[in-house]
Motif scaffolding. Sequence first.
Motif, PDB file in Angstrom:
ATOM      1  N   ALA A  29       0.775  -1.144  -0.028  1.00  0.00           N
ATOM      2  CA  ALA A  29      -0.056   0.115  -0.006  1.00  0.00           C
ATOM      3  C   ALA A  29       0.917   1.287   0.008  1.00  0.00           C
ATOM      4  N   CYS A  30       0.315   2.392  -0.516  1.00  0.00           N
ATOM      5  CA  CYS A  30       1.078   3.621  -0.713  1.00  0.00           C
ATOM      6  C   CYS A  30       1.090   4.063   0.644  1.00  0.00           C
ATOM      7  N   SER A  31       2.257   4.855   1.283  1.00  0.00           N
ATOM      8  CA  SER A  31       2.336   5.290   2.368  1.00  0.00           C
ATOM      9  C   SER A  31       1.273   6.209   2.978  1.00  0.00           C
ATOM     10  N   GLY A  32       0.739   5.860   4.006  1.00  0.00           N
ATOM     11  CA  GLY A  32      -0.492   6.902   4.361  1.00  0.00           C
ATOM     12  C   GLY A  32      -1.804   6.428   4.227  1.00  0.00           C
ATOM     13  N   CYS A  33      -1.775   5.235   3.837  1.00  0.00           N
ATOM     14  CA  CYS A  33      -3.034   4.514   3.286  1.00  0.00           C
ATOM     15  C   CYS A  33      -4.070   4.221   4.332  1.00  0.00           C
ATOM     16  N   GLY A  34      -5.219   4.972   4.123  1.00  0.00           N
ATOM     17  CA  GLY A  34      -6.143   4.814   5.324  1.00  0.00           C
ATOM     18  C   GLY A  34      -6.622   3.180   5.193  1.00  0.00           C
ATOM     19  N   GLY A  57      -9.831  -5.165  -5.451  1.00  0.00           N
ATOM     20  CA  GLY A  57      -9.466  -3.424  -5.140  1.00  0.00           C
ATOM     21  C   GLY A  57      -8.101  -3.012  -4.613  1.00  0.00           C
ATOM     22  N   CYS A  58      -8.032  -1.931  -4.146  1.00  0.00           N
ATOM     23  CA  CYS A  58      -6.708  -1.720  -3.717  1.00  0.00           C
ATOM     24  C   CYS A  58      -5.896  -2.709  -2.612  1.00  0.00           C
ATOM     25  N   MET A  59      -6.993  -3.011  -1.573  1.00  0.00           N
ATOM     26  CA  MET A  59      -6.463  -3.694  -0.584  1.00  0.00           C
ATOM     27  C   MET A  59      -6.143  -5.349  -0.731  1.00  0.00           C
ATOM     28  N   ASP A 146     -14.024   2.931   3.237  1.00  0.00           N
ATOM     29  CA  ASP A 146     -14.853   3.853   2.338  1.00  0.00           C
ATOM     30  C   ASP A 146     -13.777   4.897   2.300  1.00  0.00           C
ATOM     31  N   ASN A 147     -13.168   4.893   0.753  1.00  0.00           N
ATOM     32  CA  ASN A 147     -12.231   5.927   0.491  1.00  0.00           C
ATOM     33  C   ASN A 147     -12.788   6.753  -0.650  1.00  0.00           C
ATOM     34  N   GLU A 148     -14.070   6.606  -0.802  1.00  0.00           N
ATOM     35  CA  GLU A 148     -14.773   7.351  -1.726  1.00  0.00           C
ATOM     36  C   GLU A 148     -14.494   7.438  -3.217  1.00  0.00           C
ATOM     37  N   PRO A 230      -9.404   7.766   4.475  1.00  0.00           N
ATOM     38  CA  PRO A 230      -8.680   8.568   3.632  1.00  0.00           C
ATOM     39  C   PRO A 230      -7.493   7.797   2.732  1.00  0.00           C
ATOM     40  N   CYS A 231      -7.568   8.363   1.411  1.00  0.00           N
ATOM     41  CA  CYS A 231      -6.454   8.039   0.530  1.00  0.00           C
ATOM     42  C   CYS A 231      -5.852   9.039  -0.052  1.00  0.00           C
ATOM     43  N   PRO A 232      -4.481   9.032   0.493  1.00  0.00           N
ATOM     44  CA  PRO A 232      -3.484  10.332  -0.010  1.00  0.00           C
ATOM     45  C   PRO A 232      -3.721  10.482  -1.486  1.00  0.00           C
ATOM     46  N   VAL A 233      -3.451   9.220  -2.323  1.00  0.00           N
ATOM     47  CA  VAL A 233      -3.527   9.179  -3.583  1.00  0.00           C
ATOM     48  C   VAL A 233      -4.440   9.817  -4.429  1.00  0.00           C
TER      49      VAL A 233
HETATM   50  S1  SF4 Z   1      -6.370   3.241  -1.166  1.00  0.00           S
HETATM   51 FE1  SF4 Z   1      -5.295   4.964  -1.824  1.00  0.00          FE
HETATM   52  S2  SF4 Z   1      -3.446   4.960  -0.378  1.00  0.00           S
HETATM   53 FE2  SF4 Z   1      -4.534   3.084  -0.194  1.00  0.00          FE
HETATM   54  S3  SF4 Z   1      -3.078   1.687  -1.548  1.00  0.00           S
HETATM   55 FE3  SF4 Z   1      -4.969   2.470  -2.697  1.00  0.00          FE
HETATM   56  S4  SF4 Z   1      -4.182   4.423  -3.714  1.00  0.00           S
HETATM   57 FE4  SF4 Z   1      -2.643   3.880  -2.134  1.00  0.00          FE
END
Ligand code: SF4
Lengths: 318, 405
Positions: A29-34, A57-59, A146-148, A230-233
């Motif tokens: 995951a990106c740093s700061g990933c909620g 999905g991302c996770m 929920d990262n919207e 929250p998703c910084p990206v």
């Molecule tokens: S949710 Fe956002 S911060 Fe987390 S891995 Fe996906 S893009 Fe990166």
Amino acid sequence: MSTEQLDEKLDDVSEFDYDDAGFAPGHRACSGCGPALVARHVVEEAGENTIVVNPTGCMEVVSSPFPESAWGVSWIHNVFANAPGVASGIEAAYRSFSRQGREEFEDHEDVNFIVFAGDGATFDIGMRSLSGMFERGHDVLYVCYDNEAYMNTGVQRSGSTPPGAHTTTTPSGAYSTGEDSPKKDMPAIAAAHGVEYVATASISDPIDFRKKVSAGLEIDGPAYVQVLSPCPVGWGFDAEETIDLGELAVETGVYPIYEMENGEVTDVKTVRDRKPIEEYLERQDRFSHLFDGEEGEETIETIQAEIDAQAEALDIDG
Amino acid sequence: MTREIIKGTDAVAKAVVGADPDVVSAYPITPQTGIVEGIADLAADGHYNGEFLRIDSEFNAASSVIGASAAGARTFTATSSNGLKLMSEPLFTAAGMRLPLVLAVANRSISAPLSIWNDHTDTMAERDSGLIQLYAEDVQEAVDNTLIAFRVAEELKLPVMSNLDGFVLTHVQEPVDVPEPEPVEEFLPPYEPEQTLDPSEPKTMGAYARPEHWTEAKYVPHEVLLRAGDAIERATAEFEEVFGRSYGDAGGLVDTYRLDDADVALLTLGSLAGTAKDAVDRAREDGIRVGVVRPRVFRPFPGEALREVLGGVEAVGVLEKAISPGSGGPLSMELKSELYNLPDRPLVRDFVIGLAGRDITVEDVVGIADELYVDADVSPHEFAPDEEEVWPQLREEILPEEVSH
Ligand code: SF4
Ligand SMILES: Cc1ncc(C[n+]2csc(CCOP(=O)(O)OP(=O)(O)O)c2C)c(N)n1
């Protein structure tokens, strides 16, 4: 932050008995990933007697690149739209085993079945699957991080994207101020299915979130917990601001925190001196276009009016 | 063994319950519905001890049996036609994840136009899913294939589809030997899965694979499927030992009829073989030496068995209840590719017939046998490719002008 302040904060954090066993660091995951924080808190709270179903999905992508896995509990991914269907089958299998008195499953009477899914998988493509799981009453805790937006495919809108947000499919431009439809009220949809326990949370308050995970797991049937992650990206902020943004969402009332039992709101986190929404919007690139001109200003006013109405309905202002 | 006059769907429902699955999850669609209802009736009367999910859609029927299978359950689902399309996305993962599950398909055409009647356009479109595909000629075989399917699925850790023709088999009453519990248990002992989601031994299933691993992940089920013929043959042989019913001389992969001295062969899947066998008897009275070849398995494609049994014939007519638009009949395409490298390959002609339940009579098939007999002397090299595919039942008079002129 001074060293003293930092120590103080760390003392707070140590309250959790930090443990990597369920969701290990080193995932992609990106740093700061909620959402990654959510994953850790969910499995830590649930403990090792747990099976997690994770849709695409991302996770899923950041946690399971073969041959590595960040998951210390049993975990399965199938496709994007069907995590509740898969979880239904797993839970039914265990019910069947115990009904048949299968010895090898005796220890697993109280396995925690958890779906851990993004808002896209929940609000949009997986809705039918989720509705069926709720209706049939499977004993599954559904956690929506929920990262919207659809982050995994590069920040497209979802049914959870808030009005005014710029995404790659709701770009702001000469004729557009970004997303123009309201955020779908998923907790209400869950509650309307007769789901006994429904709650919202923000990752900025992990103690509250974990209490809700625990409450959801205790229910004998489906439970729904939706946590702002929250998703910084996708949102456009610096990696160290994740918790701040989560907190601001609560302090401005844009993300109300409440619990529902059997369809009734039973507990609401009150917000004293609710902050104006600008304070939240101005810190994220996805809303920056709203500060460029008159139309943006109108959009902000509309957003504020909707938040005020919602705050009144939920009796948030303390 | 009890012999009953029983409807196809009820018979399959009894076979499923006999196999004692831990989880059944299915959604109604004609002509499969009777199977789900049959299981529901048996459960209501206390004959089924597992979980029966009244699921919300075929999409989640497939998803839930995938979940249950990953948890270590013996699982069953059933569908038809558009329902199979709705299952398609999750089903494609089942072979890659090496999950055994059994799926009965009551074969039916796919919209549009809407039709509820039988053909094989539904399952042919899933041929690349990695599921083993068995086809039954009669109700007894559909019942027996259900049990064989569980056996093979669990041994190979692959999903198996057991096909029976919609209406032709689902809605007929036939005398059937319904398997009794003891022999079923002997043939199909309780399932002991190798890998499950057991929380005390955590596992990651269905991970994300990058290019350096994906090819291998696909190669494995492909290889296992290619070798699955042995397991199917073994299961069929053991089935015969326990139940006394035999399926075909070519190890249970291919069934043949009056083929030994045949000049030409009719090749077809499922219940149409019954009509073809009657037609062969009739044609032989006129001195036409014709036989029938019926693959019982379409995936894995029984290429070797087919090359063997078709070695002596001059021409093969494929009676095909499916079409791959823009190419041709999938069964004949597969057959041709199996025969292509043989020095003395027979002529293959494709008869697209019986789509969406259009009736196929013995006379229709005798006519095809006649035509083949005339063609038999023509080398495949001399035959014009555009004449290889025939639509004997096409009603030219109702076609729109753009294709009839
Ligand atoms: S949710 Fe956002 S911060 Fe987390 S891995 Fe996906 S893009 Fe990166
Ligand atoms: C049927 C299907 N449609 C589209 C996709 C592409 N896809 C994969 S993940 C994803 C978005 C996931 O969004 P969300 O559930 O919000 O999770 P996030 O990525 O934000 O963590 C999309 C569109 C897919 N995998 N399957």
